[in-house]
Design a protein around this motif. Structure first.
Motif, PDB file in Angstrom:
ATOM      1  N   LEU A  67       0.847  -1.187   0.000  1.00  0.00           N
ATOM      2  CA  LEU A  67       0.000   0.000   0.000  1.00  0.00           C
ATOM      3  C   LEU A  67       0.881   1.235   0.000  1.00  0.00           C
ATOM      4  CD1 LEU A  67      -2.673  -1.009   2.686  1.00  0.00           C
ATOM      5  CD2 LEU A  67      -2.573  -1.623   0.267  1.00  0.00           C
ATOM      6  N   THR A  68       0.370   2.331  -0.561  1.00  0.00           N
ATOM      7  CA  THR A  68       1.164   3.558  -0.635  1.00  0.00           C
ATOM      8  C   THR A  68       0.884   4.510   0.522  1.00  0.00           C
ATOM      9  OG1 THR A  68      -0.493   4.588  -2.068  1.00  0.00           O
ATOM     10  CG2 THR A  68       1.348   3.436  -3.151  1.00  0.00           C
ATOM     11  N   SER A  69      -0.121   4.190   1.358  1.00  0.00           N
ATOM     12  CA  SER A  69      -0.390   5.008   2.541  1.00  0.00           C
ATOM     13  C   SER A  69      -1.018   4.127   3.609  1.00  0.00           C
ATOM     14  CB  SER A  69      -1.326   6.176   2.196  1.00  0.00           C
ATOM     15  OG  SER A  69      -2.625   5.711   1.871  1.00  0.00           O
ATOM     16  N   GLN A  70      -1.054   4.636   4.831  1.00  0.00           N
ATOM     17  CA  GLN A  70      -1.602   3.866   5.949  1.00  0.00           C
ATOM     18  C   GLN A  70      -3.128   3.888   5.903  1.00  0.00           C
ATOM     19  OE1 GLN A  70      -0.338   5.294   9.760  1.00  0.00           O
ATOM     20  NE2 GLN A  70      -1.217   3.577  10.864  1.00  0.00           N
ATOM     21  N   PRO A  71      -3.759   2.715   5.871  1.00  0.00           N
ATOM     22  CA  PRO A  71      -5.229   2.696   5.845  1.00  0.00           C
ATOM     23  C   PRO A  71      -5.801   2.918   7.241  1.00  0.00           C
ATOM     24  CG  PRO A  71      -4.403   0.458   5.861  1.00  0.00           C
ATOM     25  CD  PRO A  71      -3.187   1.366   5.816  1.00  0.00           C
ATOM     26  N   LEU A  72      -7.071   3.310   7.288  1.00  0.00           N
ATOM     27  CA  LEU A  72      -7.754   3.500   8.564  1.00  0.00           C
ATOM     28  C   LEU A  72      -8.338   2.200   9.097  1.00  0.00           C
ATOM     29  CD1 LEU A  72      -9.576   6.855   7.760  1.00  0.00           C
ATOM     30  CD2 LEU A  72      -7.447   6.518   9.033  1.00  0.00           C
ATOM     31  N   SER A  73      -8.474   1.191   8.233  1.00  0.00           N
ATOM     32  CA  SER A  73      -8.945  -0.129   8.648  1.00  0.00           C
ATOM     33  C   SER A  73      -8.290  -1.171   7.753  1.00  0.00           C
ATOM     34  CB  SER A  73     -10.474  -0.215   8.574  1.00  0.00           C
ATOM     35  OG  SER A  73     -10.919   0.031   7.264  1.00  0.00           O
ATOM     36  N   ASN A  74      -8.506  -2.437   8.061  1.00  0.00           N
ATOM     37  CA  ASN A  74      -7.869  -3.515   7.303  1.00  0.00           C
ATOM     38  C   ASN A  74      -8.202  -3.429   5.820  1.00  0.00           C
ATOM     39  OD1 ASN A  74      -6.897  -4.425   9.721  1.00  0.00           O
ATOM     40  ND2 ASN A  74      -8.070  -6.318   9.745  1.00  0.00           N
ATOM     41  N   VAL A  75      -7.224  -3.811   4.989  1.00  0.00           N
ATOM     42  CA  VAL A  75      -7.403  -3.869   3.541  1.00  0.00           C
ATOM     43  C   VAL A  75      -7.170  -5.314   3.113  1.00  0.00           C
ATOM     44  CG1 VAL A  75      -6.609  -3.054   1.291  1.00  0.00           C
ATOM     45  CG2 VAL A  75      -6.605  -1.490   3.262  1.00  0.00           C
ATOM     46  N   THR A  76      -8.191  -5.913   2.513  1.00  0.00           N
ATOM     47  CA  THR A  76      -8.099  -7.289   2.014  1.00  0.00           C
ATOM     48  C   THR A  76      -7.854  -7.256   0.517  1.00  0.00           C
ATOM     49  OG1 THR A  76      -9.615  -8.064   3.727  1.00  0.00           O
ATOM     50  CG2 THR A  76      -9.310  -9.489   1.805  1.00  0.00           C
ATOM     51  N   ILE A  77      -6.823  -7.972   0.065  1.00  0.00           N
ATOM     52  CA  ILE A  77      -6.462  -7.989  -1.352  1.00  0.00           C
ATOM     53  C   ILE A  77      -6.659  -9.389  -1.900  1.00  0.00           C
ATOM     54  CG2 ILE A  77      -4.580  -7.744  -3.009  1.00  0.00           C
ATOM     55  CD1 ILE A  77      -3.537  -5.456  -1.421  1.00  0.00           C
ATOM     56  N   SER A  78      -7.496  -9.484  -2.922  1.00  0.00           N
ATOM     57  CA  SER A  78      -7.702 -10.750  -3.622  1.00  0.00           C
ATOM     58  C   SER A  78      -6.889 -10.732  -4.915  1.00  0.00           C
ATOM     59  CB  SER A  78      -9.182 -10.938  -3.958  1.00  0.00           C
ATOM     60  OG  SER A  78      -9.949 -10.948  -2.768  1.00  0.00           O
ATOM     61  N   THR A  79      -6.344 -11.878  -5.283  1.00  0.00           N
ATOM     62  CA  THR A  79      -5.568 -11.990  -6.514  1.00  0.00           C
ATOM     63  C   THR A  79      -6.214 -13.048  -7.402  1.00  0.00           C
ATOM     64  OG1 THR A  79      -4.125 -13.688  -5.616  1.00  0.00           O
ATOM     65  CG2 THR A  79      -3.431 -11.411  -5.299  1.00  0.00           C
ATOM     66  N   PHE A  80      -6.169 -12.803  -8.682  1.00  0.00           N
ATOM     67  CA  PHE A  80      -6.703 -13.798  -9.602  1.00  0.00           C
ATOM     68  C   PHE A  80      -6.081 -13.624 -10.978  1.00  0.00           C
ATOM     69  CE2 PHE A  80      -9.482 -10.161  -9.398  1.00  0.00           C
ATOM     70  CZ  PHE A  80      -9.722  -9.838 -10.721  1.00  0.00           C
TER      71      PHE A  80
END
Length: 197
Positions: A120-133
């Protein structure tokens, strides 16, 4: 960065005037040290520097103020006087986004493995879920992407890159180079990180 403003008196005081200041948001701008104005510097004034504080959150420009406590002085004309607040803006330098490396030109041999990093390029305020396909063509898949389970970035580990492994699938055909692409997509309660790809 920093900003500077000047504080002076409108007349020469009979005694030194002590001014204390506060920042209305110490997460955005520092609290200045007290200053003293007297017979030698009342008209020239004192420069006050404020340092903008850095964070890693894409939260836009933030307004805050430097406020003055009532002046302390043995000169009754100045004792208790309160100067007007000074308005400041802490300009944001963060942008929410995904950094995938490499983003193109990846060549994976059959039965070979290559890695791709995502961060990520900045700090998120909550969790970030990344799916790959894998984005398939008209034919069968030529690669598989691991991990299959989503990657999760938290506000605590947001700046640690995560590794995606791309494995070429072995077959017994002579087919030459076969193009493929894969994608990453985000889900998050932080609107800045919702639906990025």
């Amino acid at each position: 960065g920093s900003a500077t403003f000047n504080v002076k008196l409108s007349s020469q005081p009979r005694a030194n005037v002590l001014l204390r200041m506060e920042s209305t948001d110490i997460t955005e701008g520092t609290r200045p040290n007290p200053i003293t104005l007297g017979a030698t510097n009342w008209s020239k004034g004192v420069n006050v520097s404020i340092k903008g504080l850095n964070d890693f959150i894409d939260d836009g420009d933030q307004n805050y103020q430097i406020t003055f406590a009532p002046a302390e002085s043995n000169d009754l004309s100045y004792r208790g006087r309160v100067a007007e607040s000074v308005a400041l803006i802490n300009q944001d330098d963060d942008t929410a986004g995904l950094l995938v490396t490499p983003a193109s030109g990846l060549i994976v041999n059959e039965a070979g493995i290559k890695t791709v990093t995502v961060k990520l390029t900045s700090q998120p305020l909550s969790n970030v879920t990344i799916s790959t396909f894998v984005v398939e063509g008209e034919e069968d898949a030529r690669v598989k992407v691991n991990p299959v389970a989503p990657l999760i970035f938290t506000p605590a580990n947001w700046n640690a890159a995560k590794v995606i492994t791309i494995e070429g699938i072995q077959d017994d055909f002579v087919e030459g180079l076969e193009p493929f692409s894969f994608a990453v997509e985000t889900e998050s309660e932080d609107p800045n990180y919702s639906g990025l790809s």
